[in-house]
Design a protein around this motif. Sequence first.
Motif, short mmCIF file in Angstrom:
data_model
loop_
_atom_site.label_atom_id
_atom_site.label_comp_id
_atom_site.label_asym_id
_atom_site.label_seq_id
_atom_site.Cartn_x
_atom_site.Cartn_y
_atom_site.Cartn_z
N THR A 189 10.66 -2.71 -2.13
CA THR A 189 10.92 -1.47 -3.68
C THR A 189 10.71 -0.25 -3.09
OG1 THR A 189 9.99 -3.70 -5.44
CG2 THR A 189 10.17 -0.62 -5.11
N GLU A 190 9.29 0.23 -2.15
CA GLU A 190 8.65 1.12 -1.68
C GLU A 190 10.27 2.00 -0.58
OE1 GLU A 190 4.62 1.12 -0.17
OE2 GLU A 190 3.91 0.59 -1.97
N LEU A 191 10.68 0.48 0.28
CA LEU A 191 11.41 0.90 1.42
C LEU A 191 12.41 2.06 0.78
CD1 LEU A 191 10.63 -1.94 3.72
CD2 LEU A 191 10.36 0.78 4.18
N ASP A 192 12.99 0.90 -0.34
CA ASP A 192 14.67 1.60 -1.24
C ASP A 192 13.71 2.79 -1.30
OD1 ASP A 192 15.34 -0.63 -0.40
OD2 ASP A 192 15.60 -1.58 -2.52
N GLU A 193 13.06 2.79 -1.75
CA GLU A 193 12.36 4.69 -2.58
C GLU A 193 12.03 5.71 -1.91
OE1 GLU A 193 9.39 4.17 -4.12
OE2 GLU A 193 9.98 2.85 -6.58
N GLY A 194 12.23 5.38 -0.19
CA GLY A 194 12.43 5.63 0.45
C GLY A 194 11.60 6.46 1.35
N ALA A 195 10.39 5.45 1.51
CA ALA A 195 8.83 5.35 2.15
C ALA A 195 8.68 5.45 3.24
CB ALA A 195 7.70 4.40 1.18
N ASP A 196 7.81 6.61 4.38
CA ASP A 196 7.83 6.00 6.03
C ASP A 196 6.12 5.43 5.32
OD1 ASP A 196 6.00 7.64 4.56
OD2 ASP A 196 6.82 9.06 6.43
N LYS A 197 5.57 5.05 4.86
CA LYS A 197 4.73 3.96 5.82
C LYS A 197 4.33 3.65 3.92
CE LYS A 197 1.14 7.97 4.72
NZ LYS A 197 1.00 9.46 5.34
N PRO A 198 3.15 1.96 3.68
CA PRO A 198 2.95 1.80 2.51
C PRO A 198 1.98 2.83 1.38
CG PRO A 198 2.64 0.33 4.58
CD PRO A 198 2.74 1.71 5.06
N SER A 199 2.51 3.02 0.64
CA SER A 199 1.39 3.29 -0.72
C SER A 199 0.07 2.48 -0.24
CB SER A 199 2.17 3.55 -1.68
OG SER A 199 1.89 2.06 -1.96
N ILE A 200 -1.05 4.09 -0.29
CA ILE A 200 -2.29 3.34 -1.28
C ILE A 200 -2.46 2.27 -2.03
CG2 ILE A 200 -4.30 4.27 -1.67
CD1 ILE A 200 -3.55 7.11 -0.60
N GLU A 201 -1.77 2.28 -2.94
CA GLU A 201 -1.78 1.28 -4.21
C GLU A 201 -0.75 -0.03 -3.41
OE1 GLU A 201 -2.33 0.09 -7.76
OE2 GLU A 201 -2.59 1.45 -6.88
N TRP A 202 -0.51 -0.82 -2.18
CA TRP A 202 0.35 -1.28 -1.82
C TRP A 202 -1.22 -1.84 -1.27
CZ3 TRP A 202 1.07 -3.30 3.03
CH2 TRP A 202 1.65 -4.92 3.02
#
Length: 896
Positions: free
Chosen positions: A50-63
Amino acid sequence: MGDSTPFPSPAAIARAELFTRERYVYEGESLEDALAPGSARRRALDAALTELDEGADKPSIEWRRHYSLLLGLERLLSEEEPHLVDDTVLSAHQVDALSGTLTALLAEAQQNGNGNGAAPAPPPPVELASVSIPGEDDPELDDGDGDVEDEEPQDWQDEGDELDADVQLDDSPEDPNADRRFWFEHATGAGKTVAALGFVEGSRTGGVLILTHRRNLVDQFNGELRDRGYRDRISAPLMNGRDAANGPVTVETYQWFVRNAGKISDAYTIVICDEAHTALGEKTSGAIRAWSGPIFIGMTATGALIARHVTDLFPTQTSRFDLAQAARRGVIAPLRCIRIPPGPGVRTIAKVPLRRGEVDTEFDQEMLAELLDQTPFNMAIADFYKTRFNNVPGVVYAAGVRHAYNVAKAFQDMGMKAKGVSGETPKRQLARILADYESGKIDVLVNAQLLAEGWNSPRATICMHLAPTASKRIYQQRVGRVTRRHPGKEAGIVVDFVHPATKHDDPVVTLHSLLDRDVYRGGAIVVGPVRRGRGRRVRVERRVLPVTPDPERRAQVFERELWRIAVEHLDYGEQHVWAALAGARVAPNGWRRAKAMLHFDRGGELKRRFLLTAVQRNRNSQLRLRALQEIASSRDAEAFDTAIDIMAGWPRDERREGVKIMLQALAERRIGRRDQANAWIWRMAEYTREVHEEYAVQRWPETKRLLGLLVNSSGAAHARNARRLVHAARKEDRRLSAALLAAALAHTPEAEEALRGARTRMARKPAALARELLRNFPKGRRGKSRRKRRSPAAAAGAAAEGAVVATAAQNGDEQAMPADDDVVEIDVEVEVDDDDDDDLDVDAGRDEDDDADDDSSDDDNDDDVDDDDEDEDDEDDDVDSAADEDDEPHDTEAAA
């Protein structure tokens, strides 16, 4: 994502693995099993995609908070041998700490279900998998040095339990992150630091913040990170929202954490609390509770001692590997213990008041230092260390900074390489001193409490508790300085300055009370495997002492170790208990040893108890008679009287032998008062009445008629017959008269009074009366082996026979030679015994002469000294030698 979501494609899984730097499907796993809908790994994959689909370049703090450590621990524990970057293989208990934490995280993920970590209400208690190491309860691993309890003991007691419970219930809604705080207990020296690095290895994207309580430990942790291959991950503190997804590792102190609470970046998804018991203060624990984001992992070596307080902040325990387990498995060095009784000037430690702290109770340090800081005491300690442990590296714990420096000065005056350190020592100088200690330039470090935690030196071998402590936590931390293994180090040696018999209920903590051992034996292994002949530095005592306060367990020690107990160190009551048990159970080959164990008994009370119990309860008849002989030779009137009472219950033959022993003692020496001796003699005469009756009947046929009249009469006739017997006895010699009175048995008070008067008159000289009664006993063989003696006639016959045979041999007459079958045995055994002469002694005319002889020799016999106890191992002979010497014909008729 819901459970109906189709399985991701291999390309999507590979893309997520590259994004999170963790694997989702391992070799040998099917896609359906590894990524089953609703599993923690499937939710982590879905969240990453989901985060990759949203364009994130690194895992979020929540993940990272919810899945970074979980996936990392699964990866680490999936290896055949879990190891760090530098290929350091984790030991079983270190893996156990990681797996226990993973189990708790999986349980939390299953409960929350949605992967966001939010829970509307506190979750119910979770039953975790067993955190014990496989084979922990294997009986083959036990070495017999003491039983280790399977359950964690409740060592902390608080009067306000109900109030604290109420407070915890009220605070629970305000502590939403409690289910993400874990702790494990590993013994000092068992590798807690390596276990902490296992969590660093498990978190590749989430930041790790390591908190410790001293600045020097910060440098130690950073050095360990560099040495283990994590140099690139060491990071300065991340503050005010700074983020990094490369798994930064920061080491700081609890003081820094409290000062910067609320400013620290959320990039730290894991907080490792070293020495977790130091984080229980109000400010530190408050700051930890206020930070609800990361996972907190506490580690300590003393959690079981203050478990109630640790679990208040870290509710879930994931692993336990205590001191006993670590020593038994060889992870740490075994521990030996020596107890040294304090000198007269420091025996008032019990008067030092106890002060209640935040976590535990401790002696008032100022009063303790004032009591212990004495020059003679310090010099005596230095002399003791030099005598017993010269050139052996050790750590001495003193009472305060000033006392530490004074003790170090005393050690230096004795020519030892010692140095005192404290919190006042400049840091550079302290680092140089510790380096010199590690290199061997210094052998003894003296400190107050500076080196009790966080300092590690495998070279340290001696832990000397010069200043006692009432805190088990502090004590275990001190002992932990000598538990690390080192080449040439056979065992750590703990020196406790307490009395050898100190029990566990004493305020002063000892190694045996810490480990709840039942028995103390100086220099012996208290915990850990025994390795014989490998550089042992102390002498192991043979004797033991019970130190448990439990009466049942102390009784078991008495049963098990009766002949190895150091009786002189027991309290007075238990000394009597030991004497009684020893008297009842002593064997012939242990008699000398049992008496030697009572060498300190100056008053003789314990020896009396031992002998009386042997007389009363020992199963060996020879030992009972032996104990009776020693009681008789001790001239103890009270023990003598008690022994005579006990003899009444013996079998007839044994009772006769006992009476002979006691009469012999009364004939040879003065025991008690004259009236006591008189009572004893006639009481023993009653025990052996048939012996004296038999002699009297043989000596004087009228005896049978007089005794028959006495026995078969009653009332006034019985009294008249008693007086008649007394009157007849007066006309006979002393021996026959004594035998008549001993054989008489009265049934009425009047008859008893008549016999008592006659017996009292005869007992003017108790020694003479005892000798006369003693002569009535039949004689036996005086030893086990006696040489056969030939009579003159037999000797003459043998000589004649020999002459005939010799003549025949010279003449060659074989017929005159006796055949083997015709040889007659002429070696006749002749018993030299005077019983027959005594039995025929009927002349009473020498009664007065006998009385005179007895009276003249009585004074000499009354002053005889006690017999020595040197011949304890010889068999008991019949006690009739003195009677044999006096047993001569008394008249010409008997001689004829």
